[in-house]
Write a protein that holds these residues in place. Sequence first.
Motif, PDB file in Angstrom:
ATOM      1  N   SER A  31      -6.905  -7.418  -2.154  1.00 22.52           N
ATOM      2  CA  SER A  31      -7.340  -8.014  -0.895  1.00 22.52           C
ATOM      3  C   SER A  31      -6.115  -8.291  -0.021  1.00 22.52           C
ATOM      4  CB  SER A  31      -8.087  -9.320  -1.178  1.00 22.52           C
ATOM      5  OG  SER A  31      -8.350 -10.021   0.006  1.00 22.52           O
ATOM      6  N   TYR A  32      -5.046  -8.803  -0.637  1.00 22.09           N
ATOM      7  CA  TYR A  32      -3.845  -9.194   0.095  1.00 22.09           C
ATOM      8  C   TYR A  32      -2.658  -9.140  -0.862  1.00 22.09           C
ATOM      9  CZ  TYR A  32      -0.678 -12.175   2.807  1.00 22.09           C
ATOM     10  OH  TYR A  32       0.393 -12.653   3.509  1.00 22.09           O
ATOM     11  N   ALA A  33      -1.525  -8.666  -0.387  1.00 19.73           N
ATOM     12  CA  ALA A  33      -0.296  -8.663  -1.186  1.00 19.73           C
ATOM     13  C   ALA A  33       0.882  -8.989  -0.285  1.00 19.73           C
ATOM     14  CB  ALA A  33      -0.091  -7.310  -1.845  1.00 19.73           C
ATOM     15  N   VAL A  34       1.824  -9.738  -0.824  1.00 19.59           N
ATOM     16  CA  VAL A  34       3.006 -10.130  -0.055  1.00 19.59           C
ATOM     17  C   VAL A  34       4.198 -10.292  -1.001  1.00 19.59           C
ATOM     18  CG1 VAL A  34       2.514 -12.606  -0.208  1.00 19.59           C
ATOM     19  CG2 VAL A  34       3.851 -11.746   1.716  1.00 19.59           C
ATOM     20  N   SER A  37       9.939 -14.863  -0.617  1.00 14.04           N
ATOM     21  CA  SER A  37      11.336 -14.945  -0.175  1.00 14.04           C
ATOM     22  C   SER A  37      12.334 -14.654  -1.295  1.00 14.04           C
ATOM     23  CB  SER A  37      11.621 -16.317   0.428  1.00 14.04           C
ATOM     24  OG  SER A  37      11.397 -17.327  -0.535  1.00 14.04           O
ATOM     25  N   LYS A  38      11.918 -14.780  -2.554  1.00 14.37           N
ATOM     26  CA  LYS A  38      12.800 -14.493  -3.685  1.00 14.37           C
ATOM     27  C   LYS A  38      12.513 -13.138  -4.309  1.00 14.37           C
ATOM     28  CE  LYS A  38      13.706 -19.285  -4.723  1.00 14.37           C
ATOM     29  NZ  LYS A  38      13.770 -20.326  -5.732  1.00 14.37           N
ATOM     30  N   GLY A  39      11.699 -12.321  -3.627  1.00 19.38           N
ATOM     31  CA  GLY A  39      11.427 -10.975  -4.103  1.00 19.38           C
ATOM     32  C   GLY A  39      10.269 -10.847  -5.055  1.00 19.38           C
ATOM     33  N   ASN A  40       9.534 -11.925  -5.254  1.00 22.59           N
ATOM     34  CA  ASN A  40       8.361 -11.872  -6.139  1.00 22.59           C
ATOM     35  C   ASN A  40       7.174 -11.293  -5.384  1.00 22.59           C
ATOM     36  OD1 ASN A  40       9.757 -13.163  -8.227  1.00 22.59           O
ATOM     37  ND2 ASN A  40       9.270 -15.156  -7.392  1.00 22.59           N
ATOM     38  N   LEU A  41       6.410 -10.456  -6.058  1.00 19.94           N
ATOM     39  CA  LEU A  41       5.219  -9.868  -5.471  1.00 19.94           C
ATOM     40  C   LEU A  41       4.012 -10.713  -5.850  1.00 19.94           C
ATOM     41  CD1 LEU A  41       3.800  -7.546  -3.952  1.00 19.94           C
ATOM     42  CD2 LEU A  41       3.670  -6.340  -6.135  1.00 19.94           C
ATOM     43  N   TYR A  42       3.283 -11.161  -4.836  1.00 23.14           N
ATOM     44  CA  TYR A  42       2.065 -11.938  -5.037  1.00 23.14           C
ATOM     45  C   TYR A  42       0.889 -11.083  -4.598  1.00 23.14           C
ATOM     46  CZ  TYR A  42       5.341 -15.775  -5.414  1.00 23.14           C
ATOM     47  OH  TYR A  42       6.381 -16.574  -5.794  1.00 23.14           O
ATOM     48  N   ILE A  43      -0.126 -11.012  -5.445  1.00 29.66           N
ATOM     49  CA  ILE A  43      -1.286 -10.163  -5.185  1.00 29.66           C
ATOM     50  C   ILE A  43      -2.556 -10.992  -5.323  1.00 29.66           C
ATOM     51  CG2 ILE A  43      -2.604  -8.162  -5.967  1.00 29.66           C
ATOM     52  CD1 ILE A  43       0.002  -7.051  -7.118  1.00 29.66           C
ATOM     53  N   ASP A  44      -3.451 -10.864  -4.337  1.00 29.54           N
ATOM     54  CA  ASP A  44      -4.774 -11.467  -4.394  1.00 29.54           C
ATOM     55  C   ASP A  44      -5.769 -10.325  -4.473  1.00 29.54           C
ATOM     56  OD1 ASP A  44      -6.833 -13.306  -4.328  1.00 29.54           O
ATOM     57  OD2 ASP A  44      -6.830 -13.486  -2.148  1.00 29.54           O
ATOM     58  N   LEU A  45      -6.586 -10.338  -5.520  1.00 33.53           N
ATOM     59  CA  LEU A  45      -7.540  -9.257  -5.741  1.00 33.53           C
ATOM     60  C   LEU A  45      -8.915  -9.604  -5.167  1.00 33.53           C
ATOM     61  CD1 LEU A  45      -6.666  -8.469  -9.456  1.00 33.53           C
ATOM     62  CD2 LEU A  45      -5.792  -7.351  -7.400  1.00 33.53           C
TER      63      LEU A  45
END
Length: 51
Positions: A31-34, A37-45
């Motif tokens: 649904s959303y990915a970003v 600021s520290k390079g971690n990938l956050y994903i919302d499914l």
Amino acid sequence: MLDKNFSNHEYDKEWFLAELKKRNVQVSEISYAVVGSKGNLYIDLFRDNSS
């Protein structure tokens, strides 16, 4: 995926797709990915595992 979002960043499309593969996630599930600021990938499914 918006190709223009990969053009001005150190994280490219290949990196993103490799991260998805590591997590066993398909682009169509997201649904959303970003990238934080520290390079971690956050994903919302799209799927929601809550009851």
